[in-house]
Design an enzyme around this catalytic site. Structure first.
Site: not given
Length: 386
Positions: A319, A344
């Site tokens: 990620h 994020n």
């Protein structure tokens, strides 16, 4: 009453479904319910469905989703118990991924292994960046002593934060595109004195070598693309999380360049000096650092606090995010932990407004091995190569 009705329905058909599920699901035996307090998990499932507006097509799917939810529920309880036992402040909780299968969650992540071969490497002895100008005030170079705390979200350009709002990549595994777009947004704001949201979708559609961007990519794909072709505005090339699951969708010729081609340049953080370099990029040049890291159970179930323990050994899912600051915290036993503040791209999936915090200086889940910083002017003379 609702949870009890579901409990009754579950008992009615679960034995039959359970026989088949046991053969089909290798983690079937993780679906365990506390026999002394069975109502707790059913109540939690009903609350989850309400909070995230879940509508399942039939009883079979409801059962399958409930099974996945129970596994998530048990994992959260286990992680919280371990964190408490260790004295950490980390909290884990039920989030919007709690009813997904392992495969569905993995599909939201990248599986491209990072490869920085041939990428220019940041050398702080030969400054990569020009001095930062924020609100038209030129900052003097600081000493090598960094402040104890720094948060780039508090840095303003023309009254706006140099870090854009939290975005949501949805079902698409284009985290790498969001991280690079976020990096370029801040660099562009710094040098144009105006913040503009830039196109994550352009990177997802156009930034890989023929592979659909929603099936994964890398930070190197993103920075190389912006260096070659520039980047358009978000409102000119808006995001659609269903678009980049197929290739050849790039429509860059229809859009105007906010960042011109060959104006953005980049360097990889030196993994051996990562903590120092990231802190200097943040504090001296007011630029975030895009990072790529492995994903384990702790990150998947994260709610708040600092993730201290690394559970990513053997993980194949990756990620991306954006380091925007750092600080330190003391736990309940008086131990101090330095940490990174990371942006994020999952919307407000946790209790820290879409951000998360992880231990700093320990290369948690390889986060310090795969960082990129950027500028708007070529300084090729300041690079050295692997």
């Amino acid at each position: 009453m609702t949870s009890m009705r579901f409990f009754a329905a579950f008992l009615a058909f679960s034995p039959i479904l359970g026989v088949f599920a046991a053969f089909e699901d290798p983690e079937f035996f993780e679906i365990k319910i506390d026999r002394e307090h069975p109502e707790a998990v059913y109540k939690a499932f009903e609350e989850f469905k309400t909070k995230y507006n879940r509508k399942y097509k039939d009883a079979s799917e409801t059962q399958m989703r409930f099974n996945q939810f129970v596994k998530s529920y048990n994992k959260v309880n286990d992680l919280n118990a371990k964190a408490k036992e260790s004295g950490y402040d980390t909290k884990f909780g039920i989030n919007k991924f709690a009813d997904l299968t392992e495969g569905e969650f993995s599909g939201r992540l990248s599986h491209v292994v990072p490869n920085n071969t041939g990428v220019p490497v940041l050398d702080l002895e030969k400054p990569f960046f020009r001095p930062a100008v924020v609100n038209k005030t030129r900052h003097k170079r600081r000493s090598t002593k960094y402040p104890d705390y720094f948060d780039l979200r508090k840095t303003l350009v023309n009254g706006e934060s140099i870090i854009g709002p939290i975005k949501d990549q949805g079902n698409c595994a284009c985290c790498w595109g969001f991280a690079i777009a976020g990096l370029v947004e801040s660099v562009n704001a710094l040098h144009s004195n105006r913040f503009r949201s830039l196109s994550d979708q352009e990177l997802c559609d156009c930034g890989t070598n023929g592979t659909p961007g929603c099936k994964g990519g890398s930070l190197q794909n993103g920075v190389d693309y912006v260096n070659r072709y520039g980047l358009s505005a978000d409102d000119d090339y808006p995001y659609d999380d269903t678009r980049a699951f197929t290739s050849k969708r790039c429509r860059v010729r229809e859009t105007r360049r906010v960042v011109k081609e060959r104006t953005f340049t980049y360097a990889a953080v030196n993994a051996r000096k990562a903590e120092q370099q990231i802190m200097e990029v943040l504090t001296k040049w007011n630029v975030p650092v895009a990072v790529y890291f492995k994903v384990g159970d702790r990150f998947k179930a994260y709610e708040q606090g600092v993730i201290v323990e690394d559970d990513c050994r053997g993980a194949k899912d990756w990620h991306a995010g954006l380091i925007v600051g750092y600080d330190s915290i003391s736990d309940s036993r008086g131990r101090e932990y330095p940490y990174w503040i990371v942006k994020n791209s999952w919307g407000n999936w946790a209790e820290e407004d879409g951000y998360f915090r992880v231990i700093r200086g320990e290369n948690w889940c390889s986060i310090e091995s795969n960082g990129y910083a950027g500028d708007m002017k070529s300084h090729d003379d300041y690079y050295y190569y692997y």
